[in-house]
Each structure stands twice: as C-alpha cells, then as structure tokens.
Design an enzyme around this catalytic site. Structure first.
Site: not given
Ligand SMILES: Cc1ncc(COP(=O)(O)O)c(C=O)c1O
Ligand SMILES: Cc1ncc(COP(=O)(O)O)c(C=O)c1O
Lengths: 402, 128, 402, 128
Positions: A196, A199
């Site tokens: 993931d 960030q």
């Molecule tokens: C570590 C992490 N993973 C996933 C997400 C999800 O991102 P998104 O809302 O753009 O799908 C976020 C952000 O909110 C995040 O901080």
C-alpha cells in the site's frame, strides 16, 4: 526553507478560513493541487476532450496520446519495467481490491495471507473478503510500542504465507516499513508482496524494481493530482496470471453472446471509459514532483516532522517512532482528556485544517487503546511557521478545556 | 464565529454529564456509532408504561456529542413515547443553544438517534 | 434552431482540426463540456479542495456539502425517491458490474438472466460472468430487421427470468426501447429490471419512478460532465439486499481485524476517496441540462436525426428504425465497399469527428452481418449545417474510393 | 495533410490486394485481430526449409490494413526467417510510402504482427 518558492503555485493556500489564512495540515487525506495540474485538466476539457482508443479523429488521437503519455510518466516515476504494468484505477482502495480479487484463482483453501495491524482499512477489508471467499487464513504482524513493525513476528509468520500485504508508510503512526527487507523475504518464501503506497509514493522516491515490489497501490489525489484516479502497479508476469475483477468494453478483445476474450495488458484491467482527464492530470502532478525531485520532497517532510515531533511533542502524546527519519510527514496525537474532534474544531477556528477520528484504521487505534486521534500531515507546501501556529492553537485548546 | 460552540453550558455538561452510566436490568439497550469519527454511544432505558422512567448512557465522543447526550437524556426522562418520537434536530439545537455545521451536527444528533431507536425497539418488542 | 445560443458555451467547438472548423459528431462516445462545467471543476481545486466525510475543517465541510449536493441533483434529475439510492461510480460499465455482482447472492443456479442482442459489451460481459459464476442461464431477446426489440420473443422469455438487463437506447441502432412496458412485465413476473441508460439519460427525460426502473446505469462524461464519474441508481430496497463488490474505507461502519460491518446507504457502495471533483462537475452538468430542459434536448436530437436519416440515408445504409421519434440522436451507417475506418479517416481531414468500428457491440454487428460501421452522433451543440458538411464529405469519399 | 495516406499506390493494393486467399495445407496459420476496430487477418504460410515459399491472407479491414497486408506478404515471399524477424515498423511505413498517426499505425502493423507470429509459431513447432 528551500520549498518556499513552490507555495505560490497552490492557489488554495491564499484562501482565508474563518478570517485567518488557511493552514492546510491534512495532506495525508488529500493533497492540494498546483495550478500547473489544474491548468492541464482545464486545457484537456477545453481543447482536446474526446474518448480514447476508439476513434480515428484528431481529438481522439490527441486524448489517447496524452492518456498513454501519462501512463509512461507513472511507469517512469516508480521505475516500472513497462507501461503494461501500470493500471489506472480510481484510488488506492480500488487498486488493493483489484490486487486481492485479481489473485482469487491463485489463493486456495487454507493458504495464508499475511498483513499487519497497522493497515488502513483499504488494505485490510479486501484481504478479509478474499480469505472468506477462498476459506484462506488471514494472519497479522503486530507493531511494537514504538510503532515499528515486529520483524521477529514477521519472520515467524512469513514462511508459509502466500501473500504479504503491507503498507509502506502508516497513515497514523507515520512508520515507514522496511519494504525491501520484507520483499526479499517474500522472494525467499515464494510469496507475493502487495504494498500500500498511498502514503509513500507521494512523499518519497519509490523504485519498484529496486525494492522488489510485486504490486503497488497508490492514489493520484494524495500526490498533487486530481480525484478519481489511482494506480495499480503489478509485475507483468503476475498481471498475466491475474483475473480481471470488473468487466466491460475496453478490456475486451473479442466477444460473442456467450464468450469473451480479454484484451492485452494493461487494458485487460481497464473497463469502460477511463478517467481520461484524471490520468492526464496525474501525469502533470508527476511532472511537477519530478521537477522538484522526490529526494527533496522527502527531505522537507523529515525536517517538518522533526520540528513537529519536538514542538508538538511537548504538549501532546504523539504516536509512532521518535525518529523523524523513520517516519513519513505526519503526526497523529492526542491532548489529555480532550476529544480529537474538539481539537479539530477549535483549530479550524484559527484556520488550521487537521483531521480527527480513526483515520480508517480502527484496529490500529484499538491496539493503541484510543478511539480516535488528531492528525496533522505535511507536504511540500507546508512550513515550520505553520507548525508554530498549530502549537499556539493547541496551547489555547488546552486552556479552553482545562 | 463557531468557536462559540464551546459555550459554558456545553462545557459544563461535557465535564459533568448527567445520566452517564449503566442501568442494571434495563428494558432496552441500544448502541450506535458515528463511523466517520469513532463516536460511540449506548443508551439504557427503563419504562413504566409508556413513560421513560430511567435513562442512562455510556460511550465516548467529543464535547458536542457528550453534552448532547447529557441534555437529551435529561430532557426525555419522564416523557412518553410520543414526545420522543416528535423530537427533531431543532429541539436538540435549542437544547444545546448553538449552531452547528453539517459535520458537527452528526455528533450532536447521534444521541438523539440512539434514544429514539431505543424507544422504538422497545415499542416493537411490546407489539409482538 | 433554438439551441444555437448554447454553442458558444463549448470552448472546444471553436477549435480547428486540419485547418477546418471542428465538427464534433462523436458525442455518443463522449460529450463535450460547457465552460460552466469546466469552471466548477477548476473552482473546486482552486478554492475548496479537501477530502470529504472525514474531517471537521471548513474545506472538508465545503467539499462534503458540494459532493452531497451533486448527489441530490442526480436524484432529482432521474426522480429517484431518495439520495440513498444514488451511488457514484466510475462509469456506466462499473455501474453495471456493481449491479450484476451486487446481485450475486440473489441469483441461484439455473436462474435465468435475460438480456438482448443489441447490448453494449458493458451490459453483456458482467451478466456473462455472473451467469458463469452462479451457473445461471443467460438468454437473449433479438431485434427485428428494422432494429426494434422483438417484443413477442421478450414476452415468451421474460416470465421465468430473474433479471432483465436491457439498454434504453442502443448506441448503434439508435433504437429507444419501451422500458416502461418491459418494466411492467418484470413487475408481473417478479424479476428485476436493470437499465443501461448510457445513451438515454444524457438525451431525454428519464424518470425512474414513472418508468418503474429497478436499476439504472449512466456515465457523466456522456452528459456534459467530467470523466471518471458515473451513477448507479437502484431502489433502496434492492440496494439493501445487494452486496458490495469492492471494499474499503468509507463504505465501512465498524472494523476489527476479522470482521467488517458495512456503512449505511449509499456509502456502502462507495469505497476509498471518491472522485469528488467529478461528482461536483456532474452536478454542474445536470444544472446546465436542466436549465435547457431535457424535453428540448430530446426534441433537438429528433430534429437532427430526422434530417440525417433523410440526407445521409440517400448515400449510405443506415441501421435501425426509420422513424426519428423512435431513435436517439445518432446514426450508424456504411458506404458500399468502403471500410468505416477509411470513412472516419477522410472525414477527419475535413475536421469532422465520427467514430468507426464495432462500438463495443460485436454481437450486434455480427447479427447485422457487418464487421464495423461508421457512426455520427449528435448533441445539443450540433446543427443541421454540420450534417450538410458530413454529407458533402461522404460524397467526396465515395468518389475517392470508386 | 494526411489525406495523402490514400495514395494511388495504397488504393491500388487495396482494390487489388496481392496474395489474398487461402493456401490449402499450409504449414502454419495465424489469426489476429485489432479489438478496437474489428479488423481481422488470417495468414497462411508454406515453407521450404527456412524460406517462406508461399504466403496468403484473408480477413477484412480498412484500406491501410489491406494494402499493408498485400505489400508485406509480397515483400516476404521467398525470404527467410531472419529477414522476417528483423522487419520493423519503419519497413512497413517505407513499403506503404506514407506517414501514419498512432491509431492508424495499428491498422498498418496488424499484418506484420500476424506474419511474424505465423513464422514464429512454425519455428517453435520445428524446435519441438
Ligand atoms: C495508508 C493508506 N492506505 C489507503 C488509503 C486509501 O486511499 P484512497 O482513499 O485514495 O483509496 C489511505 C488514504 O486514506 C491511506 O492513508
Ligand atoms: C449503450 C452503452 N452502454 C454502456 C456504455 C459504456 O459507457 P462507459 O464507457 O462510460 O462505461 C456505452 C458507451 O460507450 C454505451 O453506449
């Protein structure tokens, strides 16, 4: 500070909120956009708008070229071997869903999926669901009291894992996990590592080949790009084995009433009309970041975080590692006996935008034995004096609620 | 200026909430949460006939949601079903004596929602 | 013509292509955008950009309000009973995937899914896949030689169907199907009607309650809105029974490491950060269309189509109904012994943008015994004199290739 | 001006394509399609040793793809594996004598792709 000159590129930062100059400390939720990105989007709709891959007319050609150039920019940005490995999706969450459900034919009953207790829900629920669907096991690596991943526990649990899903940077603890080390372990055990990057990709150089990452997910809106666009990177060999999750037009080569043959990569995973303006906008955001240099962006984050750990740390409990070098550009914290909502609400009176809540990381908060936290997050347009303003406001809040 | 949402009245209820705690052997319990912020509330009610005889709550949340829970539980004690059913957003705002943004409104209204659901769920048990 | 005054709102129409003034006849692929829509997007990124539903600060509040107002506009536009019934998705294709896979717990082995041979791939493949997954049967209603749906065949096949998936307007034949009639039949047989509104919602008044539609899918980019945003409408009662297809942050109420509880409607189906700017842009597009009036938009389509059927019909074979009133605003056609690609390529020399190919409707083209067709499609900014230009160019092509 | 893609040469090959048709008992057959436009091509090849002895194609497509198939099949007849392997985009464009936009390039290159794949697939059969 050397980033000062970029601030003027962000028109929203001139705004006033409640009569005060906006101090935007919520970039981990979504980043602001420089006019260079906004302009590219406007220009697309004003001068080149057309559907792509489908028509021979000039507008369609221009749009297709711009869209595919954006894919090249993304590939170069994370050093993917080929543009075939770049799938445009809606956001990190969708990318992680395509990763998990795309692997559904590979995961068997009793296989182990390993993740961590510091994940964002987006890197948890898709694996929960896949495990449920395939009757596979879901296991977790914990983090220690300083917010570091427990690498001994990881060593014990990784050997028989089929998939290892882990965040590169925690959106609450700030912890930057040793992805390369973990990836090397997965190479030994023959498992797939899904990272993931929501960030991390916006905030530091990420080289998928150097880090040996199999799959990487990230969002455009957190890296100066528009909403509605994100990326799933996966090694070609994996993508070829994976199944599409959603089905439709562009991802098809031949169709009859009863049969469909998938298109070549990367189109196999892109269904219906793409978010063309979004991809092009993301390309512009990458241009902007590249021109500054991701090492400098990272350096700025570290400086601000070190400053914040020191200053805010004096009056608040900050979660995660103590060393700024081990953290991404954010701090989650609590003031004694004050609910994070109230912190956020009063800060907003001073024009300071932070986030409060569980930041889509309920299990992490449970582990920390708190129901919520306040989070200030930084990006290249933030300054130390903004952190000073934050501290001044926090002191005031302590007074109001004492 | 919205800073004024932290009025003396609100802060007083927040720091010393009325009816905070559990009821042993309540007629009904209802829990609810605001998924976006993690606020949680659990409402315990004891009825006598159609009247709310005793009401308490537990949970955690911001000053607004806690003060709101404190005031609403105080307000509905001794009142009947009909009274609770007719309570509106505006009644809550009147109790709190402040204006709220849509986001903050959710904090303030979570206790009302929980109280109503507790009463309704008792009502539907009764009718079975 | 009464639409003349709106043309100036579309900046791209001032463009030159190959030295000629652009004649854009490819709106069925994607529509152009008025500056009113572009401005709203720019304004969002310039002044209000923030993540929604998640923070208490002013920007986030403004963004959330704007996003939810867009949902209200969509609900009003198709006369949904409640905003809970409006799910923001990427495009029609995604909406139809969420419809089909969302129903996976409802469809059992040997159940019948009924669709037609005039569907776009996006309303075919998801049902093929669902049928495969659940070992259900997929059956088809044919169209007759004039391009009308064979209602007798439909009557024979509809009684034991669990789901009826049908397009409201064909993107090749132009045929407008009698949705209300079909919906009434599904009400009698107790089946669910899923309508592909990609070509209808942008072009005519569509009232889901009046038409008794259970589910409706459409795309923002085909109705003056931005790319990357679309809508799945479904009756609340159905949505409550349906399962989410992709999983992540905003769609969740409570999560532990092993368990997740879905959020209330409509958020149950919206995962990760939404395409906020896209939804707001779609709202602006709806404002624009509403202000003109969908009846007038429809009337204009009919006039242009009647004109085109007449003029182009003299030199080309046009597919589908002969009556403009029974058609949406497009004509697909062929010139004798000239490949549609060559038509499109030469037209482009004259600045005229049309589409050539199978338009993501291979089975339909097979039925017509052609491999491809040329398609000119209209919207409110097109004029009869543009059709005259098309005809002139087509005559020239006939000469080049004779 | 791109109108010039419809040159006399192209139109001549389009209207009277060389090598159009089937070979009975070919050593290898390869089909490919351009999913975006519906162009289809099927290539039939007969080898003698490492040389292409006979080559034909069927299918349908636009003037560019048909002319390209006609010219490429003419060009490779009598040539060996190595020659085919080294054919590039630029060789096709040189044969056609025109410049093409990226989209149109796909039309022109589909026959080359098919011819190469036909040769490769024969090669891999041989090596087994
Ligand atoms: C570590 C992490 N993973 C996933 C997400 C999800 O991102 P998104 O809302 O753009 O799908 C976020 C952000 O909110 C995040 O901080
Ligand atoms: C009838 C029909 N259905 C579905 C689609 C798919 O729309 P989208 O590409 O926006 O998902 C289209 C447009 O291409 C269409 O014409």
């Amino acid at each position: 500070m050397s980033m000062q000159k970029y601030i003027k590129d962000f028109p929203i930062l001139k705004r006033k909120v409640n009569g005060k100059k906006l101090v935007y400390l919520d970039s981990a939720a979504t980043s602001q956009k420089p006019f260079q990105v906004i302009k590219v989007i406007t220009d697309f709709y004003t001068n080149h708008n057309a559907n792509i891959h489908r028509a021979l007319h000039t507008l369609s050609e221009e749009a297709t070229i711009a869209y595919e150039q954006a894919r090249e920019k993304v590939a170069a940005f994370i050093n993917a071997e080929s543009t075939e490995e770049i799938i445009f999706v809606r956001n990190t969450t969708e990318a992680l869903n395509f990763a998990s459900f795309g692997l559904r034919d590979i995961v068997k009953k009793d296989d182990k999926i390993l993740t961590t207790t510091m994940e964002h829900h987006s890197n948890l629920i898709p694996w929960q669901q896949l495990a449920k669907m395939k009757k596979a096991k879901l296991d977790f690596v914990d983090f220690d009291k300083n917010g570091y991943l427990d690498m001994k526990m990881l060593d014990r649990k990784i050997n028989d894992a089929k998939i290892v899903a882990v965040t590169q940077a925690s959106n609450v603890l700030g912890t930057i996990n040793p992805i390369k080390k973990i990836a090397e372990k997965t190479k030994q055990s023959g498992s797939i590592i899904v990272v993931d990057g929501a960030q991390s990709v916006p905030h530091m150089p990420v080289d998928v080949q150097e880090l040996q990452i199999d799959m990487l997910a990230f969002s455009g809106h957190k890296m100066l790009g528009p909403t509605g666009i994100g990326v799933l990177y996966a090694r070609k060999e994996l993508l070829e084995k994976m199944q599409p999750v959603l089905f439709g037009s562009d991802m098809i080569k031949r169709v009859s009433l009863t049969y469909a043959e998938w298109n070549d990569l990367p189109y196999k995973f892109e269904y219906g009309t793409s978010h063309i303006a979004g991809a092009i906008g993301l390309g512009a955001a990458i241009d902007y970041l590249t021109q500054i240099g991701m090492n400098k962006v990272r350096q700025h984050d570290i400086e601000l975080t070190r400053y914040a750990l020191n200053k805010v740390g004096k009056i608040a409990t900050i979660y995660g590692p103590k060393k700024a070098e081990d953290r991404s550009g954010l701090i989650a914290f609590n003031l004694t006996n004050i609910h994070p909502h109230d912190i956020a609400a009063v800060l907003n009176q001073d024009g300071i935008a932070i986030r409060s809540g569980h930041h889509c990381a309920m299990p992490l908060h449970e582990k920390l034995k708190i129901s919520a936290s306040a989070r200030a997050s930084f990006y290249l347009y933030n300054t130390k004096s903004e952190i000073d303003l934050l501290v001044k406001s926090l002191e005031k809040i302590n007074k109001i609620f004492s | 200026m919205r800073e004024e949402i932290y009025t003396e009245l609100i802060m007083e209820h927040y720091k010393r909430p009325r009816n905070f705690g559990k009821i042993s052997k309540p007629d009904t319990i209802y829990s609810d949460a605001n998924p976006l912020c993690g606020d949680e509330i659990k409402v315990y009610v004891k009825f006598s006939g159609k009247k709310i005889n005793e009401i308490k709550f537990t949970g955690h949340g911001c000053a607004i949601s806690q003060a709101s829970a404190s005031m609403i539980t105080e307000f509905v004690k001794g009142k009947n079903f009909e009274f609770v059913k007719n309570l509106s957003k505006d009644d809550v705002l009147k109790l709190l004596g402040i204006e709220l943004s849509p986001m903050r409104l959710k904090c303030a209204l979570l206790p009302l929602k929980a109280v109503k659901m507790a009463v309704y769920s008792h009502l539907s048990k009764d009718q079975k």
